[in-house]
Write an enzyme that holds these catalytic residues in place. Structure first.
Site, short mmCIF file in Angstrom:
data_model
loop_
_atom_site.label_atom_id
_atom_site.label_comp_id
_atom_site.label_asym_id
_atom_site.label_seq_id
_atom_site.Cartn_x
_atom_site.Cartn_y
_atom_site.Cartn_z
N LYS A 160 0.82 -0.91 0.78
CA LYS A 160 0.16 0.25 -0.26
C LYS A 160 0.81 1.05 0.22
O LYS A 160 1.97 1.44 0.14
CB LYS A 160 -1.29 -0.26 1.39
CG LYS A 160 -1.84 0.99 1.16
CD LYS A 160 -2.36 1.23 2.52
CE LYS A 160 -2.18 2.03 3.88
NZ LYS A 160 -2.94 2.12 5.15
N ARG A 168 1.13 5.96 0.51
CA ARG A 168 -0.09 6.61 0.70
C ARG A 168 0.53 8.17 0.26
O ARG A 168 1.41 8.38 0.77
CB ARG A 168 -0.57 6.57 2.13
CG ARG A 168 0.50 7.11 3.37
CD ARG A 168 -0.15 6.92 4.64
NE ARG A 168 -1.16 5.67 5.67
CZ ARG A 168 -2.15 6.38 5.53
NH1 ARG A 168 -3.07 6.94 5.37
NH2 ARG A 168 -2.63 5.03 6.12
N ASP A 180 -10.75 3.51 9.58
CA ASP A 180 -11.13 5.33 9.60
C ASP A 180 -12.02 5.25 8.50
O ASP A 180 -13.22 4.88 8.19
CB ASP A 180 -9.83 6.15 9.43
CG ASP A 180 -10.26 7.45 10.13
OD1 ASP A 180 -11.34 8.17 10.35
OD2 ASP A 180 -9.32 7.98 9.79
C1 R5P Z 1 -3.18 2.65 8.74
O1 R5P Z 1 -1.06 2.12 8.86
C2 R5P Z 1 -4.03 2.29 9.81
O2 R5P Z 1 -3.46 0.40 10.08
C3 R5P Z 1 -5.22 1.95 9.33
O3 R5P Z 1 -5.10 1.23 8.06
C4 R5P Z 1 -5.53 2.91 8.30
O4 R5P Z 1 -5.80 4.46 9.47
C5 R5P Z 1 -6.91 2.92 8.27
O5 R5P Z 1 -7.55 3.93 7.94
P1 R5P Z 1 -8.02 4.63 6.30
O6 R5P Z 1 -9.20 3.52 6.50
O7 R5P Z 1 -8.66 6.08 6.30
O8 R5P Z 1 -8.29 3.97 5.32
#
Ligand code: R5P
Length: 326
Positions: free
Chosen positions: A202, A204, A234
């Site tokens: 992944k 970002r 989130d």
């Molecule tokens: C990232 O490192 C966290 O472990 C979560 O995968 C992330 O914060 C989830 O955020 P969202 O649901 O907005 O992609």
């Protein structure tokens, strides 16, 4: 039952902020103690006020607060409660943070950024917290930010037990939604009896919050029931991307297990349309009706929190709570 035990029982006081009354009630019920009475309100300009109705002198006080929006308001409320307990001569104060706020800001990714998770720890120390109980920190090292004991609890037992009871383990694969969580996924894979592991590559954009791209699956998931693990969901971007990619890679079905269901918009929409079979979370955060969606299962974290409080209060072993967890 010894006299010593009775004296100890008298001094346990359990308090809750206003953010998640359902969880507080469940924990209090498990502990068989009442929730301490208090006045808590917010003034027109946004300032918070708290006052305990009963004496807290000499108590072993436990203060629970969850952190849905408006998170900063709940943080301030819990800090004020701890300050009031300290000034009211509580013997020991434990802050219970089922979801540790700002945990994702645990390091400087770029110059001139704060380390917010460290600041939160400092605020609790300054307010008067002697120890912290929390669940599944975003990164283990956040434990070290607080200068005092931190009981870092894990929801793995609760979540994995549910999966064992509801899914066949035969063709299961454990999937980490990013490279950073592979070590955690490894523990799960071992706990399920040595299941195959995969992870999603992944990326970002550091300039755009919550924007992720799921690039590729590393590992063989074809024909398997994939259990994707995360600490939190989130906006659902990470999970929805992972689920799509796993299906494209031939997964039979995809189930998600995460500790913290933040579910900021548009999570409900993304998770209802991404093809996931089930999303399993705990209630470390309140999940109101508008955030729920078909296929969501919410398990209670209250028994784990209550058992942890009990062990801390009785000077028992918190580590023993993890014994035998698959
Ligand atoms: C990232 O490192 C966290 O472990 C979560 O995968 C992330 O914060 C989830 O955020 P969202 O649901 O907005 O992609």
């Amino acid at each position: 039952m010894t006299a010593q035990w009775i004296d100890n029982r008298k001094s346990l006081m359990f308090f809750s902020g206003r953010s998640h009354p359902e969880l507080a009630e469940e924990v209090a019920k498990e502990l068989k103690v009442p929730i301490g009475t208090q006045v808590a309100r917010s003034f027109a300009n946004g300032e918070s006020y708290v006052r305990f109705e009963d004496s807290v002198r000499g108590s072993d006080a436990f203060v629970l607060q969850s952190f849905p929006a408006p998170l900063n308001e709940w943080l301030m409320e819990q800090l004020l409660m701890i300050d009031a307990l300290k000034r009211g001569s509580a013997k020991r104060i434990t802050a219970i943070l089922p979801f540790y706020p700002y945990a994702r800001q645990d390091k400087k990714h770029r110059g001139r950024e704060p380390i917010s998770a460290r600041l939160v720890a400092d605020l609790f120390k300054t307010a008067g917290a002697d120890r912290i109980i929390t669940v599944d920190l975003h990164a283990d090292q956040v434990q070290g930010f607080f200068n005092g004991p931190v009981d870092h609890m894990h929801a793995r037992g609760t979540l994995s037990e549910y999966i064992k009871q509801n899914y066949s383990l035969d063709d299961l694969a454990v999937v980490s939604p990013d490279a950073g969580r592979v070590r955690v996924a490894e523990k799960w894979a071992d706990g399920f009896g040595g299941k195959p592991l995969a992870f999603i590559h992944k990326t970002r954009d550091p300039l755009v919050p919550n924007q992720v791209t799921s690039n590729t699956v590393v590992g063989d998931v074809a024909g398997r029931t994939c259990v994707v693990l995360d600490d939190m969901i989130d906006t659902g971007g990470t999970i929805a991307g992972a689920v799509r990619l796993l299906h494209e890679s031939g997964a039979k079905e995809v189930v998600v297990a995460a500790t913290h269901g933040i579910f900021s918009a548009p999570a409900a929409e993304r998770l209802s349309s991404c093809g996931v079979k089930e999303v399993i979370v705990t209630n470390t955060l309140p999940i109101p009706a508008e955030k729920r969606f078909p296929g969501l299962t919410v398990l209670s974290i209250a028994p784990l929190l209550a058992r942890t409080i009990q062990e801390v209060f009785e000077n028992g072993s918190v580590t023993s709570l993890f014994d035998g967890i698959a």
